[in-house]
Design an enzyme around this catalytic site. Structure first.
Site, PDB file in Angstrom:
ATOM      1  N   GLN A 164      -4.079   3.016  29.234  1.00 38.79           N
ATOM      2  CA  GLN A 164      -3.263   2.940  27.844  1.00 38.79           C
ATOM      3  C   GLN A 164      -3.659   3.803  26.803  1.00 38.79           C
ATOM      4  OE1 GLN A 164      -2.151  -1.848  29.025  1.00 38.79           O
ATOM      5  NE2 GLN A 164      -1.816  -0.919  26.858  1.00 38.79           N
ATOM      6  N   CYS A 173       4.658  -2.877  25.234  1.00 45.54           N
ATOM      7  CA  CYS A 173       4.857  -1.410  25.686  1.00 45.54           C
ATOM      8  C   CYS A 173       4.907  -1.479  27.292  1.00 45.54           C
ATOM      9  CB  CYS A 173       4.220  -0.428  25.233  1.00 45.54           C
ATOM     10  SG  CYS A 173       2.337  -0.906  24.604  1.00 45.54           S
ATOM     11  N   LYS A 194      -0.262 -11.038  28.247  1.00 50.95           N
ATOM     12  CA  LYS A 194       1.218 -10.911  27.880  1.00 50.95           C
ATOM     13  C   LYS A 194       1.938 -10.064  28.805  1.00 50.95           C
ATOM     14  CE  LYS A 194      -0.135  -9.543  23.097  1.00 50.95           C
ATOM     15  NZ  LYS A 194      -0.213  -8.722  21.983  1.00 50.95           N
ATOM     16  N   HIS A 234       1.284   5.607  28.418  1.00 54.78           N
ATOM     17  CA  HIS A 234       0.521   4.643  29.136  1.00 54.78           C
ATOM     18  C   HIS A 234       0.819   4.929  30.538  1.00 54.78           C
ATOM     19  CE1 HIS A 234      -0.151   2.669  25.715  1.00 54.78           C
ATOM     20  NE2 HIS A 234       0.494   1.611  25.595  1.00 54.78           N
ATOM     21  N   SER A 278      -2.574   5.413  21.013  1.00 57.04           N
ATOM     22  CA  SER A 278      -1.366   5.205  20.089  1.00 57.04           C
ATOM     23  C   SER A 278      -0.855   3.884  20.269  1.00 57.04           C
ATOM     24  CB  SER A 278      -0.285   6.346  20.144  1.00 57.04           C
ATOM     25  OG  SER A 278       0.286   6.422  21.291  1.00 57.04           O
ATOM     26  N   ARG A 294       8.020 -13.277  20.748  1.00 54.53           N
ATOM     27  CA  ARG A 294       8.493 -12.744  22.277  1.00 54.53           C
ATOM     28  C   ARG A 294       8.794 -13.722  23.365  1.00 54.53           C
ATOM     29  NH1 ARG A 294       4.102  -8.043  22.807  1.00 54.53           N
ATOM     30  NH2 ARG A 294       4.959  -6.360  21.446  1.00 54.53           N
ATOM     31  N   ARG A 315       0.931  -1.249  -0.092  1.00 54.50           N
ATOM     32  CA  ARG A 315      -0.108  -0.014  -0.188  1.00 54.50           C
ATOM     33  C   ARG A 315       0.927   1.098  -0.060  1.00 54.50           C
ATOM     34  NH1 ARG A 315      -2.391  -3.444   3.696  1.00 54.50           N
ATOM     35  NH2 ARG A 315      -1.020  -2.822   5.340  1.00 54.50           N
TER      36      ARG A 315
HETATM   37  N1  LIG Z   1       1.834   1.561  19.155  1.00 53.02           N
HETATM   38  C1  LIG Z   1       2.807   1.202  20.157  1.00 53.02           C
HETATM   39  O1  LIG Z   1       2.817   1.801  21.202  1.00 53.02           O
HETATM   40  C2  LIG Z   1       3.459  -0.104  20.106  1.00 53.02           C
HETATM   41  C3  LIG Z   1       4.383  -0.560  21.151  1.00 53.02           C
HETATM   42  C4  LIG Z   1       4.945  -1.628  21.186  1.00 53.02           C
HETATM   43  C5  LIG Z   1       4.930  -2.685  20.226  1.00 53.02           C
HETATM   44  N2  LIG Z   1       4.079  -2.304  19.218  1.00 53.02           N
HETATM   45  C6  LIG Z   1       4.114  -3.135  18.063  1.00 53.02           C
HETATM   46  O2  LIG Z   1       4.632  -2.684  16.731  1.00 53.02           O
HETATM   47  C7  LIG Z   1       3.892  -2.919  15.898  1.00 53.02           C
HETATM   48  C8  LIG Z   1       3.587  -1.997  14.870  1.00 53.02           C
HETATM   49  O3  LIG Z   1       2.727  -1.310  15.643  1.00 53.02           O
HETATM   50  P1  LIG Z   1       2.312   0.520  15.136  1.00 53.02           P
HETATM   51  O4  LIG Z   1       1.756   0.910  16.410  1.00 53.02           O
HETATM   52  O5  LIG Z   1       3.559   1.123  14.603  1.00 53.02           O
HETATM   53  O6  LIG Z   1       1.184  -0.024  13.936  1.00 53.02           O
HETATM   54  P2  LIG Z   1       0.662   0.921  12.831  1.00 53.02           P
HETATM   55  O7  LIG Z   1       0.890   2.194  12.803  1.00 53.02           O
HETATM   56  O8  LIG Z   1      -0.593   0.308  12.491  1.00 53.02           O
HETATM   57  O9  LIG Z   1       1.863   0.609  11.724  1.00 53.02           O
HETATM   58  C9  LIG Z   1       1.960  -0.808  11.058  1.00 53.02           C
HETATM   59  C10 LIG Z   1       3.088  -0.580  10.186  1.00 53.02           C
HETATM   60  O10 LIG Z   1       3.017  -1.925   9.475  1.00 53.02           O
HETATM   61  C11 LIG Z   1       3.175  -1.948   8.003  1.00 53.02           C
HETATM   62  N3  LIG Z   1       2.589  -3.071   7.681  1.00 53.02           N
HETATM   63  C12 LIG Z   1       1.358  -3.845   8.019  1.00 53.02           C
HETATM   64  N4  LIG Z   1       1.333  -5.003   7.365  1.00 53.02           N
HETATM   65  C13 LIG Z   1       2.294  -5.220   6.713  1.00 53.02           C
HETATM   66  C14 LIG Z   1       2.742  -6.162   5.905  1.00 53.02           C
HETATM   67  N5  LIG Z   1       2.048  -7.085   5.465  1.00 53.02           N
HETATM   68  N6  LIG Z   1       3.772  -6.257   5.236  1.00 53.02           N
HETATM   69  C15 LIG Z   1       4.765  -4.948   5.449  1.00 53.02           C
HETATM   70  N7  LIG Z   1       4.399  -3.880   6.155  1.00 53.02           N
HETATM   71  C16 LIG Z   1       3.278  -4.027   6.875  1.00 53.02           C
HETATM   72  C17 LIG Z   1       2.349  -0.761   7.919  1.00 53.02           C
HETATM   73  O11 LIG Z   1       2.636  -0.332   6.542  1.00 53.02           O
HETATM   74  P3  LIG Z   1       1.436   0.501   5.685  1.00 53.02           P
HETATM   75  O12 LIG Z   1       1.522   1.944   6.159  1.00 53.02           O
HETATM   76  O13 LIG Z   1       1.797   0.134   4.227  1.00 53.02           O
HETATM   77  O14 LIG Z   1       0.052  -0.203   5.848  1.00 53.02           O
HETATM   78  C18 LIG Z   1       2.796   0.462   8.825  1.00 53.02           C
HETATM   79  O15 LIG Z   1       4.078   0.880   8.244  1.00 53.02           O
HETATM   80  C19 LIG Z   1       2.786  -4.020  16.217  1.00 53.02           C
HETATM   81  O16 LIG Z   1       3.144  -5.240  16.287  1.00 53.02           O
HETATM   82  C20 LIG Z   1       2.624  -3.542  17.789  1.00 53.02           C
HETATM   83  O17 LIG Z   1       1.938  -4.709  18.531  1.00 53.02           O
HETATM   84  C21 LIG Z   1       3.485  -1.190  19.127  1.00 53.02           C
END
Ligand SMILES: NC(=O)c1ccc[n+]([C@@H]2O[C@H](COP(=O)([O-])OP(=O)(O)OC[C@H]3O[C@@H](n4cnc5c(N)ncnc54)[C@H](OP(=O)(O)O)[C@@H]3O)[C@@H](O)[C@H]2O)c1
Length: 316
Positions: free
Chosen positions: A157, A130, A196, A225, A160, A102, A40
């Site tokens: 939480q 997180c 988790k 958070h 974001s 993990r 995308r």
């Molecule tokens: N947000 C937090 O506070 C947080 C904290 C700890 C861990 N995490 C973890 O970090 C990960 C990402 O979180 P986020 O909050 O950054 O999510 P997000 O804002 O939804 O971003 C997701 C990213 O992944 C990409 N993506 C999705 N499906 C994909 C695929 N099949 N192939 C390649 N790229 C793909 C998306 O690209 P497109 O833009 O092209 O769709 C986007 O760049 C998750 O596993 C989440 O559990 C998040």
């Protein structure tokens, strides 16, 4: 200061965590960085310091050629399960922020400053949830000093934590009317986030049996958070002693009464209100707040990379 020759991939570069990862790498002067996301986003650009990077499509083939030394993944579980092994097979050390690996035996689950001594030339390093990172930073010094008999907590939480979709959901509504439906799966009588938090904190601290009970909720806050935590120690520990230990702990800073707004953009977990738990002779009550996108995700991953560089576990 970054290592100019280290070839880095940021996968999920268009997302909430990926954006902060790029910011942190640019601030540290890493120069050789590529951005990846889904089909995308292929062809879009993302900001990297004072320049832009073209976003490439993340496919297993894109990582198979041995052209990256280090990859940060923040793409979600399914995509990580497909892409991380391909990148690892291609020779990159992969720091993955999803929950895909993990709890996998042999994969280190690392909070920098808490248990980075477990890093040992692994192909995949998992970055915890997180809330588990925030909790582990607070519990580690108390556990080392007095042992942990049990932990109870309530989390508040930010949206974001659910990525860009959560941010959009909050931005699209008046905060008082925000759709606060919990975005976690219900597993038996617990949210996946709650189980988790228990399993990951136990693995990080190396305490497989310590009782941990959490109630997690989302609140209409953009970033940051909060956790109200009750800690029962094995040996007695006064609030003053706990304050001293926490003041000296890595990535922790004592504060007066920190709010998510105060924590947003900060590197440390802010801790306050350390007091006796009047319901428990060996109990302490405390409050902590953490930027979930920084120490809760992107910053912790970058600190893991810095620890790997320091130990010469990455090409310098
Ligand atoms: N947000 C937090 O506070 C947080 C904290 C700890 C861990 N995490 C973890 O970090 C990960 C990402 O979180 P986020 O909050 O950054 O999510 P997000 O804002 O939804 O971003 C997701 C990213 O992944 C990409 N993506 C999705 N499906 C994909 C695929 N099949 N192939 C390649 N790229 C793909 C998306 O690209 P497109 O833009 O092209 O769709 C986007 O760049 C998750 O596993 C989440 O559990 C998040």
């Amino acid at each position: 200061m970054g290592t100019p020759d280290l070839r880095i991939g940021v996968v999920g570069a268009t997302g909430a965590v990926g954006t902060v990862t790029l910011q942190l790498l640019a601030e540290r002067g890493f120069e050789n960085v590529r951005a990846f996301a889904s089909s995308r986003s292929a062809g879009k650009t993302v900001v990297y310091g004072d320049r832009e990077l073209a976003v490439e499509e993340a496919t297993p083939e894109a990582f198979a050629s041995g052209n990256l030394d280090l990859c940060f993944f923040s793409v979600g579980t399914e995509a990580s399960l497909e892409l991380v092994p391909a990148a690892a097979a291609g020779g990159a050390v992969c720091i993955d922020k999803s929950d895909a690996f993990r709890l996998t035996e042999g994969v280190p689950l690392v909070v920098a400053g808490v248990n980075d001594e477990v890093l040992n030339g692994d192909e995949i390093v998992a970055n915890p949830n997180c809330s588990a990172i925030q909790l582990a930073c607070v519990l580690k010094p108390l556990s080392d000093a007095a042992g942990l008999a049990g932990v109870r907590l309530a989390t508040y939480q930010s949206m974001s934590g659910a990525g860009d979709a959560g941010i959009e959901r909050l931005r699209a509504t008046q905060p008082m009317e925000a759709d606060l439906a919990m975005d976690w799966d219900l597993e038996g009588d617990e949210f996946s986030e709650e189980s988790k938090l228990r399993a990951e904190t136990r693995k990080i601290l190396g305490l497989p049996d310590v009782p941990i009970q959490a109630t997690c909720v989302r609140v209409p806050v953009l970033v940051g958070h909060s956790q109200a935590t009750w800690v029962e120690t094995v040996e007695p520990l006064s609030p003053d002693e706990a304050s001293e230990l926490l003041a000296a702990a890595p990535h922790v800073r004592l504060a007066e009464f920190p709010t998510p707004k105060e924590a947003a953009g900060e590197d440390d977990v802010l801790v306050a209100r350390i007091r006796q738990d009047l319901t428990d002779r060996r109990g302490l009550a405390l409050w902590s707040v953490c930027d979930n996108l920084r120490k809760g995700a992107a910053l912790n991953a970058v600190q893991i990379a810095e620890a790997l560089l320091e130990r010469r576990l990455l090409p310098a």
